[in-house]
Design an enzyme around this catalytic site. Structure first.
Site, PDB file in Angstrom:
ATOM      1  N   HIS A 139      -6.246   2.422   1.372  1.00 39.54           N
ATOM      2  CA  HIS A 139      -5.491   3.599   1.807  1.00 39.54           C
ATOM      3  C   HIS A 139      -6.104   4.294   3.020  1.00 39.54           C
ATOM      4  CE1 HIS A 139      -3.343   2.946  -1.818  1.00 39.54           C
ATOM      5  NE2 HIS A 139      -4.089   3.678  -2.622  1.00 39.54           N
ATOM      6  N   ASP A 149       0.886  -1.160   0.000  1.00 41.14           N
ATOM      7  CA  ASP A 149       0.000   0.000   0.000  1.00 41.14           C
ATOM      8  C   ASP A 149       0.924   1.210   0.000  1.00 41.14           C
ATOM      9  OD1 ASP A 149      -1.635   2.164   0.546  1.00 41.14           O
ATOM     10  OD2 ASP A 149      -2.885   1.092   1.979  1.00 41.14           O
ATOM     11  N   HIS A 150       1.089   1.833  -1.174  1.00 40.67           N
ATOM     12  CA  HIS A 150       2.136   2.854  -1.288  1.00 40.67           C
ATOM     13  C   HIS A 150       1.891   4.043  -0.361  1.00 40.67           C
ATOM     14  CE1 HIS A 150      -0.848   4.462  -4.171  1.00 40.67           C
ATOM     15  NE2 HIS A 150      -0.340   5.639  -3.887  1.00 40.67           N
TER      16      HIS A 150
END
Length: 503
Positions: A259, A196-197
């Site tokens: 996110h 999950d950047h």
């Protein structure tokens, strides 16, 4: 020397947890795809340029067509890398690039991959450490994993094996569980890195630092002092060219399930016993398990779909006019919801979450709004504003604290002022991009910033009832591209006498 692999100032690269990035081979499945070209390979170049790749690092690209790959990747690095392009660093990195051509269904291609990896180990005496990065659609995750297992690449004789998977981690709770089970049939749970950047962004990591390294906030971090929390991810771009992925997925699945619920967990979690992967994940799971939708959903949630509008002075089409989207698409490009957390600390505090495409501007932030003073000076009460602590995640990452101050001149006239910190101006060197940090962590074996399977399942448990409700209630509201979203989103907060922060 710039670009010297495995050295920073003459020292072997060691992470915060004391983990060393050992010699390894990184295999990217789908190396010619958009994610690889725009994010992964530029991040690997930046790591090389700053001396943060491990010694004896090799990059192996698996693609159907590997022709002119070096030239294509070079163009992408020049366009998307954080650090300046250095021909010497690039040349050094390209000596470590190896290409295997074939399809994911072709067993002989995976046998060639196994031979290439074995040869690289033999050449440099590497211990057989492999990272498999699945930069491919989720629909082929199982196929790739099955082929890796069929060739024995998941079973190390020595060294280790790790696999990296990109979101979406399923389409709902049952499919997420099925995906997790498929991955765990091939790799051990502690070898699976769900990327999950957002968790690699410095501001996100600073949420924990701000909370637990500063004693002034902990006594206030509860329902006695916090009125509500807003979590926003707004984008001013549409979904042009992404119909194949986005139609039928929508904003809630694409952004909120992963996110934004991760941001909620970091804001609300208790202090972990240890700041490692297990300690932080355990506290996030407790919070996500205690998080539930607040209803009735027709009043506490909203969804929308952008119609025609203007962006930067130019007309832009609505979603159903975008190429690849059917005219009757019910895919939402805006989603807002309200959740509560059933713990002693957070009981009664609403968390408002929203995300959208083609909105007024691009921003991601978490705004913690404190309860306004109910006693004290009349001036403070009349001013009618609350203290707000804002974590700016993008585009200008930093932290702001909004307080009241007396305006110069006669009388006790109070106005809001902002005390801010911009990370770029405070620290001496620029922060790494999220994919730099996360790729480096995978190579070091640090899973702190990667969601576990139980976190993913908790998030789907929260989102699934909302998606089911929306599926039974017709089409999303249409909003003008370039606006703040549909009017129904304003009503979510207005019924409680609150308002969204302006975009």
């Amino acid at each position: 020397m710039a670009g010297a692999f495995g050295r920073v100032g003459g020292e072997v690269l060691v992470g915060e947890a004391g983990l060393v990035a050992e010699p390894a081979s990184l295999v990217i499945f789908g190396i010619t795809g958009d994610l690889s070209r725009k994010k992964l390979v530029p991040a690997i170049y930046d790591l090389a340029n700053t001396g943060q790749l491990p010694p004896d690092f090799d990059l192996v690209g698996f693609a159907r067509d590997g022709s002119n790959l070096e030239d294509r990747l070079r163009e992408s690095v020049i366009a998307h890398a954080r650090t300046p392009f250095d021909p010497l660093v690039w040349k050094s990195l390209m000596t470590r690039l190896h290409v295997v051509e074939g399809s994911f269904a072709e067993t002989t291609a995976f046998e060639r991959l196994a031979a290439v990896l074995a040869d690289l180990d033999c050449r440099s005496g590497k211990p057989g450490n492999y990272v498999f990065y699945l930069s491919v659609p989720p629909s082929v995750f199982a196929t790739v994993c099955d082929q890796i297992a069929a060739t024995g690449l998941n079973r190390p004789v020595r060294g280790w094996r790790r696999v990296v998977v990109e979101k979406p981690f399923g389409n709902d709770l049952p499919s997420s569980r099925a995906l997790g089970a498929a991955l765990e049939q091939v790799f051990s749970p502690d070898s699976i890195y769900r990327i999950d950047h957002y968790l690699g962004k410095e501001t996100v990591q600073n949420i924990l630092a701000m909370r637990f390294a500063n004693g002034m906030f902990e006594p206030l971090w509860n329902n006695r002092h916090i009125d509500h929390v807003q979590i926003t991810m707004a984008e001013n771009v549409g979904v042009t060219g992404r119909a194949g992925y986005y139609d039928g997925v929508g904003a809630a699945r694409d952004v909120i399930q992963n996110h934004l619920l991760q941001l909620l967990a970091l804001i609300a979690m208790e202090e972990p016993v240890t700041f490692d992967a297990e300690g932080i994940a355990a506290e996030k799971v407790k919070i996500l398990s205690a998080t539930e939708l607040l209803g009735p959903l027709e009043h506490t949630s909203a969804r929308g779909q952008y119609g025609p509008g203007v962006d930067g002075g130019l007309p832009v089409p609505g979603l159903t006019d975008e190429i690849g989207f059917p005219p009757d698409s019910t895919t939402e490009t805006f989603a807002a919801l309200t959740v509560g957390i059933t713990t002693r600390r957070w009981a009664g505090v609403p968390f408002y979450i929203r995300t959208g495409k083609r909105l007024a501007r691009r921003t991601t932030e978490i705004a913690v709004t404190f309860t306004p003073p109910s006693h004290g000076s009349a001036a403070a009460r009349v001013a009618g504003f609350s203290n707000v602590l804002v974590f700016r995640v993008q585009p200008d990452d930093g932290i702001e604290l909004h307080i009241g101050a007396k305006r110069p001149g006669g009388g006790m006239n109070i106005q809001p002022v902002s005390l801010g910190m911009d990370f770029r101006s405070v620290f001496d060197h620029p922060a790494p991009e999220a994919y730099e940090r996360l790729i480096c962590d995978v190579l070091r074996g640090d899973a702190t910033l990667f969601p576990r399977q139980d976190e993913v399942e908790c998030s789907w448990r929260i989102i699934d009832p909302l998606l089911e409700h929306w599926a039974e209630h017709g089409r999303p509201d249409v909003y003008v591209a370039g606006s703040a979203g549909p009017a129904s989103a304003d009503r979510v907060l207005a019924q409680a006498g609150r308002a969204w922060r302006s975009l």
